[in-house]
Design an enzyme around this catalytic site. Structure first.
Site, mmCIF file in Angstrom:
data_model
loop_
_atom_site.group_PDB
_atom_site.id
_atom_site.type_symbol
_atom_site.label_atom_id
_atom_site.label_comp_id
_atom_site.label_asym_id
_atom_site.label_seq_id
_atom_site.Cartn_x
_atom_site.Cartn_y
_atom_site.Cartn_z
ATOM 1 N N ASN A 157 0.820 -1.212 0.000
ATOM 2 C CA ASN A 157 0.000 0.000 0.000
ATOM 3 C C ASN A 157 0.859 1.271 0.000
ATOM 4 O OD1 ASN A 157 -2.621 1.129 -0.074
ATOM 5 N ND2 ASN A 157 -2.469 1.677 2.096
ATOM 6 N N SER A 158 2.006 1.215 -0.654
ATOM 7 C CA SER A 158 2.829 2.426 -0.741
ATOM 8 C C SER A 158 3.757 2.301 -1.953
ATOM 9 C CB SER A 158 3.655 2.601 0.539
ATOM 10 O OG SER A 158 4.411 1.443 0.813
ATOM 11 N N SER A 180 -4.967 1.766 17.710
ATOM 12 C CA SER A 180 -5.970 2.667 17.151
ATOM 13 C C SER A 180 -7.093 2.915 18.152
ATOM 14 C CB SER A 180 -6.553 2.011 15.893
ATOM 15 O OG SER A 180 -7.716 2.687 15.490
ATOM 16 N N TYR A 222 -10.810 -5.324 11.855
ATOM 17 C CA TYR A 222 -9.630 -4.450 11.898
ATOM 18 C C TYR A 222 -9.335 -4.038 13.346
ATOM 19 C CZ TYR A 222 -6.897 -0.161 11.770
ATOM 20 O OH TYR A 222 -5.950 0.806 12.028
ATOM 21 N N ALA A 250 3.475 -1.577 9.882
ATOM 22 C CA ALA A 250 2.989 -2.418 8.779
ATOM 23 C C ALA A 250 1.686 -3.102 9.157
ATOM 24 C CB ALA A 250 4.044 -3.460 8.416
ATOM 25 N N PHE A 277 -21.993 11.983 5.391
ATOM 26 C CA PHE A 277 -22.733 10.809 5.866
ATOM 27 C C PHE A 277 -23.500 11.113 7.150
ATOM 28 C CE2 PHE A 277 -19.088 8.264 3.779
ATOM 29 C CZ PHE A 277 -19.776 8.177 2.577
ATOM 30 N N ARG A 281 -23.547 6.523 7.397
ATOM 31 C CA ARG A 281 -22.774 5.365 6.960
ATOM 32 C C ARG A 281 -22.905 4.280 8.029
ATOM 33 N NH1 ARG A 281 -16.393 6.381 5.878
ATOM 34 N NH2 ARG A 281 -16.433 6.707 8.125
ATOM 35 N N ASP A 340 -21.090 3.869 11.763
ATOM 36 C CA ASP A 340 -20.472 5.105 12.268
ATOM 37 C C ASP A 340 -21.003 5.486 13.652
ATOM 38 O OD1 ASP A 340 -18.613 5.711 10.389
ATOM 39 O OD2 ASP A 340 -19.743 7.334 9.424
ATOM 40 N N LYS A 391 -6.167 -5.066 16.102
ATOM 41 C CA LYS A 391 -5.320 -4.126 16.875
ATOM 42 C C LYS A 391 -5.365 -4.477 18.357
ATOM 43 C CE LYS A 391 -3.812 -1.595 13.553
ATOM 44 N NZ LYS A 391 -2.393 -1.623 13.219
HETATM 45 P P1 NAD Z 1 -0.370 2.809 5.163
HETATM 46 O O1 NAD Z 1 -1.141 1.761 4.461
HETATM 47 O O2 NAD Z 1 -0.075 4.082 4.453
HETATM 48 O O3 NAD Z 1 1.017 2.203 5.694
HETATM 49 C C1 NAD Z 1 1.162 0.856 6.061
HETATM 50 C C2 NAD Z 1 2.377 0.317 5.328
HETATM 51 O O4 NAD Z 1 2.561 -1.050 5.683
HETATM 52 C C3 NAD Z 1 2.229 0.358 3.809
HETATM 53 O O5 NAD Z 1 3.359 0.981 3.256
HETATM 54 C C4 NAD Z 1 2.144 -1.120 3.396
HETATM 55 O O6 NAD Z 1 2.734 -1.341 2.139
HETATM 56 C C5 NAD Z 1 2.894 -1.804 4.531
HETATM 57 N N1 NAD Z 1 2.496 -3.188 4.809
HETATM 58 C C6 NAD Z 1 1.251 -3.687 5.019
HETATM 59 N N2 NAD Z 1 1.311 -4.993 5.315
HETATM 60 C C7 NAD Z 1 2.627 -5.339 5.316
HETATM 61 C C8 NAD Z 1 3.332 -6.542 5.587
HETATM 62 N N3 NAD Z 1 2.695 -7.664 5.909
HETATM 63 N N4 NAD Z 1 4.678 -6.530 5.511
HETATM 64 C C9 NAD Z 1 5.352 -5.400 5.181
HETATM 65 N N5 NAD Z 1 4.735 -4.224 4.917
HETATM 66 C C10 NAD Z 1 3.384 -4.203 4.993
HETATM 67 O O7 NAD Z 1 -1.147 3.114 6.544
HETATM 68 P P2 NAD Z 1 -0.907 4.259 7.622
HETATM 69 O O8 NAD Z 1 -2.085 5.164 7.610
HETATM 70 O O9 NAD Z 1 0.446 4.825 7.506
HETATM 71 O O10 NAD Z 1 -1.030 3.390 8.944
HETATM 72 C C11 NAD Z 1 0.097 2.859 9.606
HETATM 73 C C12 NAD Z 1 -0.376 2.022 10.779
HETATM 74 O O11 NAD Z 1 -1.173 2.825 11.647
HETATM 75 C C13 NAD Z 1 -1.257 0.835 10.385
HETATM 76 O O12 NAD Z 1 -0.925 -0.260 11.200
HETATM 77 C C14 NAD Z 1 -2.655 1.310 10.689
HETATM 78 O O13 NAD Z 1 -3.525 0.253 10.997
HETATM 79 C C15 NAD Z 1 -2.425 2.212 11.895
HETATM 80 N N6 NAD Z 1 -3.452 3.235 12.058
HETATM 81 C C16 NAD Z 1 -3.743 4.068 11.020
HETATM 82 C C17 NAD Z 1 -4.761 5.022 11.159
HETATM 83 C C18 NAD Z 1 -5.141 5.922 10.006
HETATM 84 O O14 NAD Z 1 -6.252 6.449 10.013
HETATM 85 N N7 NAD Z 1 -4.271 6.162 9.019
HETATM 86 C C19 NAD Z 1 -5.441 5.145 12.372
HETATM 87 C C20 NAD Z 1 -5.098 4.290 13.421
HETATM 88 C C21 NAD Z 1 -4.093 3.340 13.242
HETATM 89 N N1 UDP Z 2 -17.340 11.099 6.379
HETATM 90 C C1 UDP Z 2 -18.189 11.714 5.472
HETATM 91 N N2 UDP Z 2 -17.966 11.523 4.134
HETATM 92 C C2 UDP Z 2 -16.931 10.782 3.657
HETATM 93 C C3 UDP Z 2 -16.054 10.171 4.586
HETATM 94 C C4 UDP Z 2 -16.294 10.351 5.944
HETATM 95 O O1 UDP Z 2 -19.146 12.387 5.871
HETATM 96 O O2 UDP Z 2 -16.781 10.646 2.431
HETATM 97 C C5 UDP Z 2 -17.553 11.310 7.828
HETATM 98 C C6 UDP Z 2 -17.777 10.014 8.619
HETATM 99 O O3 UDP Z 2 -19.146 9.679 8.629
HETATM 100 C C7 UDP Z 2 -17.242 10.417 10.009
HETATM 101 C C8 UDP Z 2 -16.124 11.399 9.688
HETATM 102 O O4 UDP Z 2 -16.373 11.873 8.364
HETATM 103 O O5 UDP Z 2 -18.248 11.108 10.738
HETATM 104 C C9 UDP Z 2 -14.730 10.753 9.726
HETATM 105 O O6 UDP Z 2 -14.750 9.598 8.920
HETATM 106 P P1 UDP Z 2 -13.406 8.838 8.475
HETATM 107 O O7 UDP Z 2 -13.811 7.710 7.596
HETATM 108 O O8 UDP Z 2 -12.426 9.825 7.952
HETATM 109 O O9 UDP Z 2 -12.815 8.317 9.862
HETATM 110 P P2 UDP Z 2 -13.446 7.315 10.957
HETATM 111 O O10 UDP Z 2 -14.770 6.881 10.519
HETATM 112 O O11 UDP Z 2 -12.455 6.239 11.033
HETATM 113 O O12 UDP Z 2 -13.511 8.125 12.201
#
Ligand code: NAD
Ligand code: UDP
Length: 336
Positions: A35-36, A124, A148, A81, A217, A291, A294, A152
């Site tokens: 995913n990158s 998370s 998901y 990851a 939403f 949605r 939510d 975590k």
């Molecule tokens: P992202 O997808 O941009 O980064 C995750 C990276 O991990 C990617 O580069 C992907 O290629 C790599 N990856 C996935 N599975 C792998 C594996 N098995 N081996 C090696 N590489 C692998 O996501 P992000 O937003 O940077 O999130 C990073 C972490 O934070 C994740 O664990 C995610 O669950 C957690 N997180 C993200 C959010 C958010 O909203 N972005 C919120 C809470 C927690």
């Molecule tokens: N949301 C929205 N339209 C979109 C995406 C998200 O109205 O296209 C709203 C969603 O209902 C929530 C807030 O924005 O109230 C944050 O949603 P997001 O998916 O970014 O994060 P999470 O649901 O994980 O908090």
């Protein structure tokens, strides 16, 4: 300090690598690129003058992990990851548990084998149950509503158990609220594949003309303007939270849990207005049904991170929108 950063070419990992380098630490990235994009490394180089070591590979590859931990003399690991799409985790739970839980287990076993005992993990706020009134502290009962979030919480639990069994472990779970924004240079940012699920990248794509209008939403929630309220945290604040957590935890045994959030609730319509101001155009939106799954409103109680790590989120909602807009307008189709 030499730090293995799993998922380091991803959104949060890349911003954290920049700050690790700026602190004088040495990140070594392992990422499967599922995913990158590899071009992230050029951008990190452009920002910092340093190109981090990179190994393309999967964290479920035990042999590779042991080799990397040993050859690079790794002292600590930040484990980003993982797969993160909530909806996809409902339709493909086995894929999520395998990647997120099995992947973390393989990593911890390799760390144990190689005597690397400091781990900082991307947990998370989705681990918390949604029945509690905000703000949510680390004491809010956990009860994730999707695979998901379960994945975590399982890893958090494994870390807690491991740290009880062996006091040499220093395990830290960072519970992120809603990470948004981009590096102020506009060189790195969030680059979702396909239609964005999340609010901020969707708004950014509307602003740049890739999408017609934001769907809001639900506008009948019990919130001040009827739309959903969340705690958005700028990704550079989140990155500095990792530096603070690692500085605190390295050499300090136990399982440490911290919320990383701003402590402030922002509604969907507040965000739409802030982004419109940042890009200089009133962004179109349509009111749509809620949605599924939510929650009306939640935000963090970030007190523990403030008092223990001496860390707090500093950037405003305007900073988040301006920086996202700079990244998106300079890179309308994301990374090359
Ligand atoms: P992202 O997808 O941009 O980064 C995750 C990276 O991990 C990617 O580069 C992907 O290629 C790599 N990856 C996935 N599975 C792998 C594996 N098995 N081996 C090696 N590489 C692998 O996501 P992000 O937003 O940077 O999130 C990073 C972490 O934070 C994740 O664990 C995610 O669950 C957690 N997180 C993200 C959010 C958010 O909203 N972005 C919120 C809470 C927690
Ligand atoms: N949301 C929205 N339209 C979109 C995406 C998200 O109205 O296209 C709203 C969603 O209902 C929530 C807030 O924005 O109230 C944050 O949603 P997001 O998916 O970014 O994060 P999470 O649901 O994980 O908090």
């Amino acid at each position: 300090m030499r730090i293995l950063v799993t998922g380091g070419t991803g959104y949060i990992g890349s911003h954290t690598c920049v700050q690790l380098i700026e602190k004088g630490w040495q990140p070594v990235i392992i990422d499967s690129l599922v995913n990158s994009k590899i071009s992230v490394l050029d951008r990190i180089h452009q920002i910092t003058g340093t190109r981090p070591a990179f190994i393309e590979g999967d964290v479920r590859d035990a042999g590779l992990l042991q080799k990397v931990l040993t050859e690079h003399a790794i002292e600590a690991v930040i484990h980003f990851a993982g797969l993160k799409a909530v909806g996809e985790s409902v339709s493909m739970p086995l894929k999520y548990y395998d990647n997120n839980v099995h992947g973390s287990l393989v990593l911890m076993k390799a760390m144990k084998q190689c005597h690397v005992k400091t781990l900082v993990f991307s947990s998370s706020a989705t681990v918390y149950g949604d029945s509690s009134e905000p703000p949510w502290s680390e004491h809010v009962p956990t009860s994730p509503t999707n695979p998901y979030g379960q994945s975590k919480l399982m890893v958090d639990q494994i870390m807690a158990d491991a740290s009880i069994s062996d006091t040499a472990w220093s395990m830290t779970s960072l519970r992120y609220f809603n990470p948004v924004g981009a590096h102020p240079s506009g060189l790195i940012g969030e680059d979702p594949q396909g239609i964005p699920n999340n609010l901020m990248p969707f708004l950014a794509q509307v602003a740049v003309g890739r999408r017609e209008a934001l769907q809001v939403f639900g506008n009948d929630y019990p919130t001040p303007d009827g739309t959903g309220v969340r705690d958005y945290i700028h990704v550079t604040d989140l990155a500095s939270g990792h530096i603070a957590a690692l500085s605190y935890a390295h050499g300090r045994s136990g399982h440490h849990v911290f919320n990383l959030g701003s402590g402030q609730g922002i509604s969907v319509l507040q965000m739409q207005r802030a982004f419109s101001k940042a890009c200089g155009r009133d962004l179109p939106f349509v009111l749509s049904p809620r949605r599924a799954g939510d929650v009306a409103a939640y935000w963090a109680d970030p007190q523990r991170a403030q008092s223990t790590l001496n860390w707090q989120a500093k950037k405003s909602i305007d900073d988040m929108c301006q920086d996202t807009w700079r990244w998106q307008s300079q890179n309308p189709s994301g990374y090359p």
